[in-house]
Design a protein around this motif. Structure first.
Motif, short mmCIF file in Angstrom:
data_model
loop_
_atom_site.label_atom_id
_atom_site.label_comp_id
_atom_site.label_asym_id
_atom_site.label_seq_id
_atom_site.Cartn_x
_atom_site.Cartn_y
_atom_site.Cartn_z
N THR A 87 0.44 -1.52 0.32
CA THR A 87 0.20 -0.43 -0.45
C THR A 87 0.48 1.47 0.07
O THR A 87 -0.13 1.79 -0.14
CB THR A 87 -0.88 -0.71 0.92
OG1 THR A 87 -0.21 -0.43 2.31
CG2 THR A 87 -1.89 -1.23 0.94
N THR A 88 2.52 0.91 -0.06
CA THR A 88 3.08 2.29 0.48
C THR A 88 4.28 2.32 -1.13
O THR A 88 4.85 1.53 -1.84
CB THR A 88 3.78 2.55 0.76
OG1 THR A 88 4.27 3.78 1.42
CG2 THR A 88 5.24 1.49 1.59
N ASN A 149 -0.79 6.10 5.72
CA ASN A 149 -0.11 5.02 5.10
C ASN A 149 -0.21 3.83 5.81
O ASN A 149 0.77 3.73 6.45
CB ASN A 149 0.02 5.08 4.14
CG ASN A 149 -0.35 4.37 2.64
OD1 ASN A 149 0.30 2.64 3.70
ND2 ASN A 149 0.10 4.31 2.19
#
Length: 299
Positions: A87-88, A149
């Motif tokens: 997700t990053t 995040n």
């Protein structure tokens, strides 16, 4: 040759982040970690198994610290990185790696009582500000609302694990040679990772095999695992640990370049600001701190 070996080592490490990000949609993170280290183990097993057998008494006597080092260095660090890049950006992951020397300094100061001067603490603050800049993506509002995040937090946890691993390496038995240590920790890591990989598979998170994902796993098993280990040891043996350690700072620019070329990631101004703060902090905390300690050392 040592400069070439060390440069290639760091390039392979940066490529590991970019590769993991590239196949994150097709490979669950724990399965990715298991496949990488499982394949690496199969390749090195014929060479390390006889060594492990010869050192079995020494290994048994030091089993707790060896298992802990394996869990931190092989299992947690890599698995958390792979969970993070789900997700990053790979760019963020490689830049946050730069904070490892700073975290090692903090851990050795707090828990081992090593002396840290005021200028070094200022460097620590600068570097951590750079890390926060990356996590917040240049938006202070993110820090105020604590809306981080999740991937960045996984990467930060991985960085903490590797920093702890690096500090605990001083308790590795000196009689255990590097190749035997590497082979044994990989073996333990694969055993620990197996049930977690199985959990992912049973939950329906199965890898999608293709020529690209197979190539990615082969790369991860051979280049950032086996070749990086061999190249790093050769470079350290010829140049010394202090000079070799400076090559780690090539990882952020390598990561930025590879992410832009292969993942089409966008490099934002906050990336450069964060990198500048981290590097400035490293210079103050590590480089000038080393010079300060050298001046204090008796002749």
């Amino acid at each position: 040759m040592p400069y070439f070996f060390l440069t290639m080592t760091v390039l392979f490490w940066a490529g590991n982040f970019v590769t993991a990000r590239g196949i994150h949609a097709d490979f669950p993170p724990l399965t990715m970690s298991f496949m990488r280290w499982g394949l690496a183990l199969l390749i090195i097993l014929p060479f390390v198994l006889p060594r492990i057998w010869r050192k079995r008494v020494l290994i048994r006597a030091n089993l707790p610290i060896l298992v802990l080092l394996s869990v931190l260095g092989v299992v947690c660090f890599n698995s958390f990185i792979y969970m993070g890049v789900q997700t990053t950006q790979a760019t963020n992951a490689t830049l946050m790696q730069s904070a490892i020397p700073i975290l090692i300094l903090v851990i050795t100061s707090w828990f081992l009582g090593e002396t840290v001067v005021r200028r070094q603490w200022f460097g620590v603050c600068l570097s951590l500000t750079g890390v926060l800049m990356l996590v917040a993506k240049g938006d202070p509002q993110v820090l105020l609302t604590l809306s981080f995040n999740r991937g960045d937090l996984w990467v930060l946890t991985a960085v903490l694990c590797w920093s702890a691993y690096s500090v605990l390496l001083r308790w590795k038995p000196a009689e255990l040679d590097g190749l035997t240590f590497f082979g044994f920790t990989v073996m333990i890591g694969v055993l620990v990772l197996f049930p977690f990989m199985l959990t992912e598979v049973l939950a329906g998170e199965r890898p999608v095999w293709s020529s690209s994902t197979l190539s990615a796993i082969l790369y991860m098993a051979i280049c950032p695992s086996i070749l990086s280990y061999l190249f790093w040891n050769r470079g350290v043996a010829q140049l010394g640990a202090a000079k070799a350690g400076l090559f780690i700072h090539l990882m952020p620019p390598f990561g930025l370049i590879l992410s832009v070329i292969f993942l089409n990631e966008t490099v934002e101004p906050f990336h450069f600001i964060g990198m500048g703060l981290i590097f400035s902090g490293i210079y103050l905390a590590i480089i000038t701190g080393r010079k300060h300690n050298d001046k204090k050392a008796p002749a």
